[in-house]
Design a protein around this motif. Sequence first.
Motif, mmCIF file in Angstrom:
data_model
loop_
_atom_site.group_PDB
_atom_site.id
_atom_site.type_symbol
_atom_site.label_atom_id
_atom_site.label_comp_id
_atom_site.label_asym_id
_atom_site.label_seq_id
_atom_site.Cartn_x
_atom_site.Cartn_y
_atom_site.Cartn_z
ATOM 1 N N PRO A 223 57.399 38.063 23.568
ATOM 2 C CA PRO A 223 58.417 39.111 23.488
ATOM 3 C C PRO A 223 59.829 38.535 23.519
ATOM 4 O O PRO A 223 60.075 37.487 24.124
ATOM 5 N N SER A 224 60.733 39.225 22.885
ATOM 6 C CA SER A 224 62.143 38.860 22.940
ATOM 7 C C SER A 224 62.775 39.424 24.202
ATOM 8 O O SER A 224 62.235 40.337 24.828
ATOM 9 N N ARG A 225 63.911 38.902 24.556
ATOM 10 C CA ARG A 225 64.659 39.367 25.731
ATOM 11 C C ARG A 225 64.820 40.877 25.688
ATOM 12 O O ARG A 225 65.227 41.440 24.676
ATOM 13 N N GLY A 226 64.448 41.546 26.789
ATOM 14 C CA GLY A 226 64.621 42.984 26.913
ATOM 15 C C GLY A 226 63.472 43.834 26.386
ATOM 16 O O GLY A 226 63.481 45.047 26.570
ATOM 17 N N GLU A 227 62.474 43.225 25.736
ATOM 18 C CA GLU A 227 61.350 43.985 25.206
ATOM 19 C C GLU A 227 60.332 44.258 26.316
ATOM 20 O O GLU A 227 59.595 43.353 26.731
ATOM 21 N N LEU A 228 60.299 45.496 26.804
ATOM 22 C CA LEU A 228 59.368 45.862 27.870
ATOM 23 C C LEU A 228 57.945 45.905 27.331
ATOM 24 O O LEU A 228 57.682 46.550 26.315
ATOM 25 N N LEU A 229 57.051 45.205 28.015
ATOM 26 C CA LEU A 229 55.644 45.208 27.630
ATOM 27 C C LEU A 229 54.823 45.934 28.680
ATOM 28 O O LEU A 229 55.022 45.736 29.881
ATOM 29 N N LEU A 230 53.886 46.729 28.211
ATOM 30 C CA LEU A 230 52.882 47.329 29.080
ATOM 31 C C LEU A 230 51.602 46.530 28.870
ATOM 32 O O LEU A 230 51.128 46.396 27.738
ATOM 33 N N TYR A 231 51.094 45.999 29.956
ATOM 34 C CA TYR A 231 49.820 45.287 29.884
ATOM 35 C C TYR A 231 48.808 46.086 30.693
ATOM 36 O O TYR A 231 48.880 46.125 31.920
ATOM 37 N N PRO A 232 47.862 46.763 30.002
ATOM 38 C CA PRO A 232 46.942 47.651 30.702
ATOM 39 C C PRO A 232 45.742 46.966 31.341
ATOM 40 O O PRO A 232 44.783 47.625 31.713
ATOM 41 N N GLY A 233 45.806 45.651 31.499
ATOM 42 C CA GLY A 233 44.771 44.970 32.275
ATOM 43 C C GLY A 233 43.535 44.556 31.511
ATOM 44 O O GLY A 233 42.442 44.606 32.051
ATOM 45 N N TYR A 234 43.668 44.129 30.279
ATOM 46 C CA TYR A 234 42.495 43.695 29.521
ATOM 47 C C TYR A 234 41.807 42.493 30.179
ATOM 48 O O TYR A 234 40.601 42.453 30.274
ATOM 49 N N ARG A 235 42.590 41.479 30.615
ATOM 50 C CA ARG A 235 42.024 40.267 31.214
ATOM 51 C C ARG A 235 42.679 39.895 32.540
ATOM 52 O O ARG A 235 42.359 38.859 33.114
ATOM 53 N N ASN A 236 43.586 40.676 33.000
ATOM 54 C CA ASN A 236 44.367 40.363 34.195
ATOM 55 C C ASN A 236 44.808 41.686 34.803
ATOM 56 O O ASN A 236 44.470 42.743 34.291
ATOM 57 N N GLU A 237 45.610 41.654 35.877
ATOM 58 C CA GLU A 237 46.060 42.912 36.462
ATOM 59 C C GLU A 237 47.040 43.634 35.544
ATOM 60 O O GLU A 237 47.695 43.030 34.720
ATOM 61 N N GLN A 238 47.121 44.941 35.737
ATOM 62 C CA GLN A 238 48.038 45.778 34.965
ATOM 63 C C GLN A 238 49.469 45.475 35.376
ATOM 64 O O GLN A 238 49.745 45.273 36.560
ATOM 65 N N GLU A 239 50.368 45.467 34.408
ATOM 66 C CA GLU A 239 51.759 45.202 34.737
ATOM 67 C C GLU A 239 52.697 45.662 33.643
ATOM 68 O O GLU A 239 52.281 45.954 32.527
ATOM 69 N N ILE A 240 53.972 45.705 34.013
ATOM 70 C CA ILE A 240 55.062 45.873 33.059
ATOM 71 C C ILE A 240 55.851 44.574 33.109
ATOM 72 O O ILE A 240 56.245 44.123 34.186
ATOM 73 N N LEU A 241 56.046 43.964 31.956
ATOM 74 C CA LEU A 241 56.781 42.701 31.865
ATOM 75 C C LEU A 241 58.163 42.977 31.295
ATOM 76 O O LEU A 241 58.298 43.692 30.301
ATOM 77 N N LEU A 242 59.197 42.419 31.938
ATOM 78 C CA LEU A 242 60.572 42.499 31.436
ATOM 79 C C LEU A 242 61.070 41.085 31.154
ATOM 80 O O LEU A 242 61.484 40.366 32.065
ATOM 81 N N PRO A 243 61.020 40.652 29.895
ATOM 82 C CA PRO A 243 61.539 39.341 29.529
ATOM 83 C C PRO A 243 63.065 39.309 29.641
ATOM 84 O O PRO A 243 63.740 40.236 29.217
ATOM 85 N N CYS A 244 63.579 38.242 30.223
ATOM 86 C CA CYS A 244 65.024 38.089 30.413
ATOM 87 C C CYS A 244 65.564 36.883 29.654
ATOM 88 O O CYS A 244 66.739 36.544 29.752
ATOM 89 N N GLY A 245 64.717 36.225 28.926
ATOM 90 C CA GLY A 245 65.039 35.032 28.156
ATOM 91 C C GLY A 245 63.768 34.596 27.452
ATOM 92 O O GLY A 245 62.840 35.392 27.296
#
Length: 138
Positions: A68-90
Amino acid sequence: MLSINIDGTTFTADLHEDRAPESVAAVREFLPLESEIMHVRWSGIATWIDIDEISLPEIPRENHTVYPSRGELLLYPGYRNEQEILLPCGPTCFKSPAGELAGNHFATVTASAEALREIERATLRDGVHDVRISEVDR
């Protein structure tokens, strides 16, 4: 539009209903979200919010990316890991001990590179910070 408040600093993010409709709908279901944002361990210059306690519906991969590019919020619904929202800052490569992960890019934060980098630096330096995400009208 989302409002993201991190320890008193507020950012906005545009939702991508056209590119990630099921992800946007799932996020709307659990908003407002009051949690903590922390530095990533594996992904580079980024932060994340643990949402593993939220019961998400089945969400397909949509508008997904590992880089993801800086600022692109990702929703990860837990396919292989825990669920999370990722906020890239760089520069970010979304991954975990399980390897690279592809998250659904559902919104983009409108903030300067320096403002996002300061979030990342603060979480790296000081640890977790309070975060509140809610939907607001334009």
